[in-house]
Design a protein around this motif. Structure first.
Motif, PDB file in Angstrom:
ATOM      1  N   ILE A   1      46.256   9.525  56.630  1.00 39.34           N
ATOM      2  CA  ILE A   1      45.498   9.587  55.395  1.00 39.34           C
ATOM      3  C   ILE A   1      43.939  10.507  55.319  1.00 39.34           C
ATOM      4  CG2 ILE A   1      46.026   9.163  53.260  1.00 39.34           C
ATOM      5  CD1 ILE A   1      48.152   8.646  53.790  1.00 39.34           C
TER       6      ILE A   1
ATOM      7  N   ASP B   1      55.203   1.622  55.322  1.00 42.57           N
ATOM      8  CA  ASP B   1      53.949   2.335  55.944  1.00 42.57           C
ATOM      9  C   ASP B   1      53.235   1.753  55.655  1.00 42.57           C
ATOM     10  OD1 ASP B   1      56.347   4.165  56.515  1.00 42.57           O
ATOM     11  OD2 ASP B   1      55.505   5.347  55.290  1.00 42.57           O
TER      12      ASP B   1
ATOM     13  N   GLU C   1      50.977   7.824  60.103  1.00 37.79           N
ATOM     14  CA  GLU C   1      50.783   8.922  58.853  1.00 37.79           C
ATOM     15  C   GLU C   1      49.200   8.737  59.028  1.00 37.79           C
ATOM     16  OE1 GLU C   1      53.086   7.664  55.379  1.00 37.79           O
ATOM     17  OE2 GLU C   1      54.516   9.079  56.160  1.00 37.79           O
TER      18      GLU C   1
ATOM     19  N   LEU D   1      44.492   3.612  47.900  1.00 37.63           N
ATOM     20  CA  LEU D   1      42.709   3.165  48.242  1.00 37.63           C
ATOM     21  C   LEU D   1      42.361   2.539  47.182  1.00 37.63           C
ATOM     22  CD1 LEU D   1      40.428   3.597  50.576  1.00 37.63           C
ATOM     23  CD2 LEU D   1      39.939   5.344  49.212  1.00 37.63           C
TER      24      LEU D   1
ATOM     25  N   CYS E   1      50.346  16.209  49.534  1.00 37.17           N
ATOM     26  CA  CYS E   1      48.722  15.859  48.841  1.00 37.17           C
ATOM     27  C   CYS E   1      48.355  15.995  47.888  1.00 37.17           C
ATOM     28  CB  CYS E   1      48.531  18.083  49.235  1.00 37.17           C
ATOM     29  SG  CYS E   1      48.705  18.231  50.187  1.00 37.17           S
TER      30      CYS E   1
ATOM     31  N   ASP F   1      43.595  14.118  48.889  1.00 39.73           N
ATOM     32  CA  ASP F   1      43.812  13.350  49.697  1.00 39.73           C
ATOM     33  C   ASP F   1      45.002  13.932  50.501  1.00 39.73           C
ATOM     34  OD1 ASP F   1      45.624  13.181  48.311  1.00 39.73           O
ATOM     35  OD2 ASP F   1      44.394  10.694  48.005  1.00 39.73           O
ATOM     36  N   PHE F   2      45.374  13.959  51.431  1.00 43.40           N
ATOM     37  CA  PHE F   2      46.568  14.088  51.384  1.00 43.40           C
ATOM     38  C   PHE F   2      46.846  13.758  53.146  1.00 43.40           C
ATOM     39  CE2 PHE F   2      44.865  17.120  55.117  1.00 43.40           C
ATOM     40  CZ  PHE F   2      43.701  17.043  55.111  1.00 43.40           C
ATOM     41  N   LYS F   3      48.205  13.806  53.543  1.00 37.18           N
ATOM     42  CA  LYS F   3      49.324  12.880  54.964  1.00 37.18           C
ATOM     43  C   LYS F   3      48.635  14.218  55.969  1.00 37.18           C
ATOM     44  CE  LYS F   3      53.020  12.077  54.840  1.00 37.18           C
ATOM     45  NZ  LYS F   3      54.213  12.773  55.532  1.00 37.18           N
TER      46      LYS F   3
ATOM     47  N   ARG G   1      41.063  11.641  52.996  1.00 36.46           N
ATOM     48  CA  ARG G   1      40.394  11.432  51.846  1.00 36.46           C
ATOM     49  C   ARG G   1      39.020  11.636  51.625  1.00 36.46           C
ATOM     50  NH1 ARG G   1      43.851   7.733  49.082  1.00 36.46           N
ATOM     51  NH2 ARG G   1      45.254   6.116  50.258  1.00 36.46           N
TER      52      ARG G   1
HETATM   53  N1  UDP Z   1      50.783  10.482  51.187  1.00 38.81           N
HETATM   54  C1  UDP Z   1      52.373  11.153  51.829  1.00 38.81           C
HETATM   55  N2  UDP Z   1      53.148  10.171  51.597  1.00 38.81           N
HETATM   56  C2  UDP Z   1      53.355   8.535  52.034  1.00 38.81           C
HETATM   57  C3  UDP Z   1      51.935   7.951  52.009  1.00 38.81           C
HETATM   58  C4  UDP Z   1      51.713   8.665  51.361  1.00 38.81           C
HETATM   59  O1  UDP Z   1      52.839  12.262  51.465  1.00 38.81           O
HETATM   60  O2  UDP Z   1      54.201   8.435  52.570  1.00 38.81           O
HETATM   61  C5  UDP Z   1      50.390  11.068  50.108  1.00 38.81           C
HETATM   62  C6  UDP Z   1      50.243  11.344  49.287  1.00 38.81           C
HETATM   63  O3  UDP Z   1      51.106  12.131  48.214  1.00 38.81           O
HETATM   64  C7  UDP Z   1      48.396  10.904  49.209  1.00 38.81           C
HETATM   65  C8  UDP Z   1      47.752  10.770  50.241  1.00 38.81           C
HETATM   66  O4  UDP Z   1      48.559  10.947  51.344  1.00 38.81           O
HETATM   67  O5  UDP Z   1      48.854  12.535  48.865  1.00 38.81           O
HETATM   68  C9  UDP Z   1      47.701   9.455  50.306  1.00 38.81           C
HETATM   69  O6  UDP Z   1      48.050   8.833  49.240  1.00 38.81           O
HETATM   70  P1  UDP Z   1      48.159   6.846  49.039  1.00 38.81           P
HETATM   71  O7  UDP Z   1      47.923   6.349  50.524  1.00 38.81           O
HETATM   72  O8  UDP Z   1      47.023   6.759  48.090  1.00 38.81           O
HETATM   73  O9  UDP Z   1      49.588   6.239  48.667  1.00 38.81           O
HETATM   74  P2  UDP Z   1      49.395   6.317  47.186  1.00 38.81           P
HETATM   75  O10 UDP Z   1      49.143   5.952  46.247  1.00 38.81           O
HETATM   76  O11 UDP Z   1      50.816   7.418  46.987  1.00 38.81           O
HETATM   77  O12 UDP Z   1      51.608   5.308  47.569  1.00 38.81           O
END
Ligand code: UDP
Length: 258
Positions: free
Chosen positions: A92, A129, A90, A101, A202, A175-177, A94
């Motif tokens: 990410i 993950d 995945e 983060l 996102c 941020d987004f994935k 940002r």
């Molecule tokens: N995200 C996602 N799927 C995942 C993990 C993250 O779509 O399995 C997206 C999440 O919606 C955000 C961005 O990636 O927009 C960063 O996510 P973060 O690592 O901060 O994880 P979270 O706080 O959502 O667990």
């Protein structure tokens, strides 16, 4: 509807065998999960909205030369896509500190980052993950260094495009994935964008008020998640006049007697 072979059921989508070899149908569910599926629920009408938002963004990205699995939307909840071998990473992207983060490094949510940050997580639900370095990706052969160059270059272009697109409708792309896949052409394989781009993956904040217009409303029990997804679609100019009944969530609820 004729019986189709289900290939896979994920947290937010079901994949069916497509009408031709090398194609797949993605069905968008209303189901929502968070915290590695520890929290489960539904967001009314989410599948319909995400199908349209993802179609819109993948189409626009195609116009700037980003290759993707998207072929066409079939109906309210389904789209036809190319079958790919998913890269188990995945990506990410940002622009502003938030979520994991902020937690990991103690940076206050909402702090703008000096430049766009790419992070990689290894796709494995059982492991939650985990965040990995490019060295792990190379070491375990999840993607080649050449593939990672394509992936990171595409991720930066996608971010530049999407950040501008959302800024134009008063939304900050925090941020987004992204997920990528391989398609095989003869002896060669090529990396293309896969999966979906929607408020599920996102972080989208209103530029003026910082109001969250994404899945954090569900993750953090803020309420109004269906309306937030609807607002993103509305600002993108989707579901224009005449199709508004699609998004009449109250009538959907009434029909179900809720
Ligand atoms: N995200 C996602 N799927 C995942 C993990 C993250 O779509 O399995 C997206 C999440 O919606 C955000 C961005 O990636 O927009 C960063 O996510 P973060 O690592 O901060 O994880 P979270 O706080 O959502 O667990």
């Amino acid at each position: 509807m004729s019986r189709r072979r289900q290939i896979y059921e994920g947290k937010a989508k079901i994949l069916y065998e497509g009408p031709e070899p090398g194609t797949i149908i993605q069905y968008f569910k209303d189901d929502a999960t968070a915290f590695n599926a520890e929290k489960k629920g539904t967001i009314n009408g989410k599948g319909v909205i995400n199908n349209r938002i993802s179609e819109h963004i993948f189409t626009l990205l195609g116009h700037i030369g980003i290759p993707s699995h998207f072929i066409r939307r079939l109906n309210m909840r389904e789209q036809l896509v190319k079958q790919v071998e998913i890269v188990p990473i995945e990506v990410i992207v940002r622009n502003v500190a938030a979520g994991s983060l902020s937690k990991r490094l103690g940076i206050e949510e909402g702090t703008p980052l000096p430049h766009t940050l790419l992070e990689y997580c290894y796709k494995d639900d059982a492991l939650g993950d985990p965040l990995v370095a490019e060295e792990h990706i190379a070491c375990f052969g999840w993607a080649s260094q050449e593939e990672m160059q394509d992936i990171s270059a595409m991720a930066i272009r996608i971010n530049d495009f999407m950040a501008g697109m959302f800024a134009g409708i008063g939304i900050k792309l925090v941020d987004f994935k992204l997920e990528f896949g391989r398609v095989f052409e003869g002896d060669f394989s090529r990396i293309i964008l896969a999966d979906e781009i929607s408020p599920d993956g996102c972080r989208l904040w209103d530029i003026k008020t910082n109001e969250k217009l994404d899945k954090d409303r569900f993750r953090r029990d803020l309420g109004g998640e269906a309306e937030a997804y609807q607002e993103v679609a509305r600002r993108l100019g989707l579901f224009p006049e005449g199709e508004s009944e699609v998004l009449d969530l109250n009538s959907e609820r009434k029909k179900r007697g809720k």
